[in-house]
Every structure is written in C-alpha cells, then in structure tokens.
Design a protein around this motif. Structure first.
Motif, short mmCIF file in Angstrom:
data_model
loop_
_atom_site.label_atom_id
_atom_site.label_comp_id
_atom_site.label_asym_id
_atom_site.label_seq_id
_atom_site.Cartn_x
_atom_site.Cartn_y
_atom_site.Cartn_z
N PHE A 14 0.84 -1.19 0.00
CA PHE A 14 0.00 0.00 0.00
C PHE A 14 0.88 1.25 0.00
O PHE A 14 0.62 2.21 -0.74
N LEU A 15 1.93 1.26 0.81
CA LEU A 15 2.85 2.39 0.86
C LEU A 15 3.52 2.62 -0.50
O LEU A 15 3.64 3.76 -0.95
N GLN A 16 3.92 1.56 -1.14
CA GLN A 16 4.55 1.69 -2.47
C GLN A 16 3.58 2.28 -3.48
O GLN A 16 3.94 3.14 -4.27
N LYS A 17 2.35 1.80 -3.45
CA LYS A 17 1.33 2.27 -4.40
C LYS A 17 1.03 3.76 -4.19
O LYS A 17 0.97 4.53 -5.15
N VAL A 18 0.89 4.16 -2.94
CA VAL A 18 0.60 5.56 -2.64
C VAL A 18 1.79 6.45 -3.01
O VAL A 18 1.62 7.51 -3.61
N SER A 19 2.99 6.01 -2.69
CA SER A 19 4.16 6.84 -3.01
C SER A 19 4.36 6.97 -4.51
O SER A 19 4.77 8.01 -4.99
N LYS A 20 4.01 5.95 -5.25
CA LYS A 20 4.10 6.03 -6.72
C LYS A 20 3.12 7.08 -7.24
O LYS A 20 3.44 7.85 -8.13
N GLY A 21 1.93 7.10 -6.67
CA GLY A 21 0.93 8.08 -7.09
C GLY A 21 1.31 9.51 -6.71
O GLY A 21 0.99 10.45 -7.43
N ILE A 22 1.99 9.67 -5.60
CA ILE A 22 2.36 11.02 -5.15
C ILE A 22 3.56 11.55 -5.93
O ILE A 22 3.58 12.71 -6.33
N THR A 23 4.55 10.71 -6.16
CA THR A 23 5.82 11.21 -6.69
C THR A 23 5.94 11.19 -8.21
O THR A 23 6.60 12.05 -8.77
N ASN A 24 5.40 10.20 -8.87
CA ASN A 24 5.59 10.02 -10.32
C ASN A 24 7.06 9.92 -10.71
O ASN A 24 7.46 10.26 -11.81
N ASP A 25 7.89 9.47 -9.79
CA ASP A 25 9.33 9.36 -10.01
C ASP A 25 9.83 8.15 -9.21
O ASP A 25 9.70 8.12 -7.99
N THR A 26 10.42 7.18 -9.90
CA THR A 26 10.81 5.93 -9.24
C THR A 26 11.81 6.15 -8.11
O THR A 26 11.66 5.56 -7.05
N SER A 27 12.81 6.98 -8.32
CA SER A 27 13.82 7.15 -7.27
C SER A 27 13.21 7.85 -6.05
O SER A 27 13.50 7.47 -4.91
N LYS A 28 12.39 8.86 -6.27
CA LYS A 28 11.74 9.52 -5.14
C LYS A 28 10.72 8.61 -4.48
O LYS A 28 10.49 8.69 -3.27
N GLU A 56 -8.73 3.79 10.13
CA GLU A 56 -8.20 5.08 9.72
C GLU A 56 -6.71 5.00 9.38
O GLU A 56 -6.09 6.03 9.11
N LEU A 57 -6.15 3.81 9.38
CA LEU A 57 -4.72 3.66 9.14
C LEU A 57 -4.33 4.08 7.73
O LEU A 57 -3.33 4.79 7.54
N ASP A 58 -5.13 3.70 6.73
CA ASP A 58 -4.80 4.06 5.35
C ASP A 58 -4.78 5.58 5.18
O ASP A 58 -3.87 6.13 4.55
N ARG A 59 -5.75 6.25 5.74
CA ARG A 59 -5.81 7.71 5.64
C ARG A 59 -4.61 8.35 6.35
O ARG A 59 -4.00 9.30 5.85
N TYR A 60 -4.25 7.80 7.51
CA TYR A 60 -3.10 8.29 8.25
C TYR A 60 -1.81 8.13 7.43
O TYR A 60 -1.00 9.05 7.33
N LEU A 61 -1.64 6.95 6.82
CA LEU A 61 -0.44 6.70 6.02
C LEU A 61 -0.36 7.63 4.82
O LEU A 61 0.71 8.16 4.50
N CYS A 62 -1.49 7.85 4.16
CA CYS A 62 -1.52 8.78 3.02
C CYS A 62 -1.13 10.19 3.48
O CYS A 62 -0.37 10.88 2.80
N SER A 63 -1.64 10.60 4.62
CA SER A 63 -1.34 11.92 5.15
C SER A 63 0.15 12.07 5.47
O SER A 63 0.76 13.08 5.14
N VAL A 64 0.72 11.05 6.10
CA VAL A 64 2.14 11.08 6.43
C VAL A 64 2.98 11.14 5.15
O VAL A 64 3.93 11.93 5.05
N MET A 65 2.61 10.35 4.16
CA MET A 65 3.37 10.34 2.91
C MET A 65 3.28 11.68 2.20
O MET A 65 4.29 12.21 1.74
N TYR A 66 2.08 12.22 2.10
CA TYR A 66 1.91 13.50 1.40
C TYR A 66 2.67 14.62 2.13
O TYR A 66 3.32 15.44 1.50
N THR A 67 2.59 14.63 3.43
CA THR A 67 3.29 15.66 4.21
C THR A 67 4.80 15.55 4.02
O THR A 67 5.49 16.56 3.83
N ASN A 68 5.31 14.33 4.05
CA ASN A 68 6.75 14.14 3.83
C ASN A 68 7.18 14.59 2.45
O ASN A 68 8.27 15.12 2.27
#
Length: 87
Positions: A14-28, A56-68
C-alpha cells in the motif's frame, strides 16, 4: 499485532502504491517509502493499532506520505537538501 515491523509488512505494498501516485518518479518513490517506514518504526504501536481498529490507518499513512513529500521541512526533503550540499 505484535510490533511495528508486522504492521509494515501488512502495509508495505500500500505504501509503495501511494508513493508512486504522489511522486511520479521511481527514485523519489523509494525514498519516500523508506522515510515513512522509518517513521512508522519509531511510532508507538498502540497508536497504530488504534488507527487500524478504527479503519483510519490508510488515511493516516496517506497523510504522512503526502506531508513528507510536500513539506519543505520534512525529514525526506532535509535528507535531499543535505545530499545535494555534499555533492
């Protein structure tokens, strides 16, 4: 859930999927996922369990990822700036 590591195993894809959607860059994407995993390891397991119980864990993880990713003062961006200064 016994530990933060068990939780990370559960949410890793789930973390990988969300980070891919946020960054659009493999290294980031990998850097962002790694940074959030490090933060989850430091977080109190009781808090994470409560979030999971309330679904609420998924929403929390998305929030942490987006903030970072978006905050100029996040630890992810701090490490990137530090690396650029060294190079």
């Amino acid at each position: 859930m016994d530990s933060n590591q068990d939780l990370i195993v559960e949410v890793y894809y789930f973390l990988q999927k969300v980070s891919k959607g946020i960054t659009n860059d493999t290294s980031k994407q990998h850097d962002l996922t790694q940074e959030v995993i490090l933060q989850l390891l430091q977080k109190d397991i009781k808090i994470l369990e409560q979030l999971k119980e309330r679904k609420e864990l998924d929403r929390y993880l998305c929030s942490v990822m987006y903030t970072n990713f978006s905050s100029s003062r996040s630890s992810l961006n701090y490490h990137e700036r530090r690396y650029k200064d060294l190079v």
